[in-house]
Enzyme design. Sequence first.
Site, PDB file in Angstrom:
ATOM      1  N   ASP A  60     -62.711  51.540  49.644  1.00 20.66           N
ATOM      2  CA  ASP A  60     -62.729  51.671  51.105  1.00 20.66           C
ATOM      3  C   ASP A  60     -62.718  53.118  51.585  1.00 20.66           C
ATOM      4  O   ASP A  60     -61.695  53.640  52.025  1.00 20.66           O
ATOM      5  CB  ASP A  60     -61.571  50.906  51.731  1.00 20.66           C
ATOM      6  N   ASP A  82     -58.041  57.685  53.932  1.00 20.62           N
ATOM      7  CA  ASP A  82     -57.064  56.604  54.120  1.00 20.62           C
ATOM      8  C   ASP A  82     -56.502  56.216  52.762  1.00 20.62           C
ATOM      9  O   ASP A  82     -56.499  55.051  52.367  1.00 20.62           O
ATOM     10  CB  ASP A  82     -57.740  55.404  54.790  1.00 20.62           C
ATOM     11  N   ASN A 108     -55.372  50.909  49.237  1.00 21.50           N
ATOM     12  CA  ASN A 108     -56.761  51.258  48.926  1.00 21.50           C
ATOM     13  C   ASN A 108     -56.920  51.803  47.513  1.00 21.50           C
ATOM     14  O   ASN A 108     -57.940  52.407  47.190  1.00 21.50           O
ATOM     15  CB  ASN A 108     -57.291  52.283  49.936  1.00 21.50           C
TER      16      ASN A 108
END
Length: 328
Positions: free
Chosen positions: A219, A202, A207
């Site tokens: 994350d 992701d 992030n």
Amino acid sequence: MPHPPPYERLTPECILDAVESCGHRCDGRLTALNSYENRVYQVGLEDGVALVAKFYRPARWSGEAILEEHAFALELAAREIPVVAPIATAGRTLHEHAGFRFALYPRRGGRSPELEDPATLTRLGRFIGRIHGVGAAAGFRHRPALDAESFGREPSRFVLKGSFVPGDLVAAYRSVVDDVLERVVRCYERAGAVRAIRLHGDCHAGNILWTDEGAHFVDLDDARMGPAAQDLWMCLAGERDAMEAQLGALMAGYREFMDFNADELWLIEPLRTLRVIHYAGWLARRWDDPAFPANFPFFNTQRYWQDHILALREQAAVLDEAPLRLDA
């Protein structure tokens, strides 16, 4: 009888007690951070330091899968790759309190990277290349792969089964999803035998915490097996010419540390398409969590599904185009 909200019992007192169960003394400062899948808080300590406490969504991941995430982050950090890894207490990174599994992280500051800047993209490419160099050395055993089934067919089935799509749009939604997934499969066939590696999963700007010294990647909750292109395409935006220039800057850094199979360029738009389908399924699957209707009021409306179907039709056309060009 409906299930109670997943975080109903996660009160401020419970959060502070959880952190203190790991040997820390809290000073009462507690700030909720931007997270919906899990619950993440900045917690102040009596010594003036702040930690970040991440409480995992119940029943989403197995304990083994969470520990694989932690092990990957620690492996990257041990190689001085700037990933924010969990703090080990008494040799453990995954803790439990009042029925919630949680992990503690050091607090790191930063801003979103300027993805319009070629120099920033090149530095970012170096970091991602280093992550993938480690990710390619082994595989996950307990975390899933990113593919058309898990990110396309399964979430669309859940949406239809849950009657989220208005009745007059069901046929159009089913038709466009079937159409784009057929095109996604054809793009995967054009890409050929693509190697699956451990990914961040992701890797969008939210992030990545950027400082003058570089990046901190946070994350890894969506870490999974998949093609390297998954961690690269989210850095690209705009018209085709702009994305090709961005890709060139990104690859200038990436290839210093990791080879890139140019056939994976066929996967950039399929992966973008799968994310669009998966996002709608994610919202549907989490709709019984009160935080979701409150923060995503546009979802589950006639307008949302009309726009979603239109977005997928636009992606269907893009999937028939040649992939982005990458100069050798």
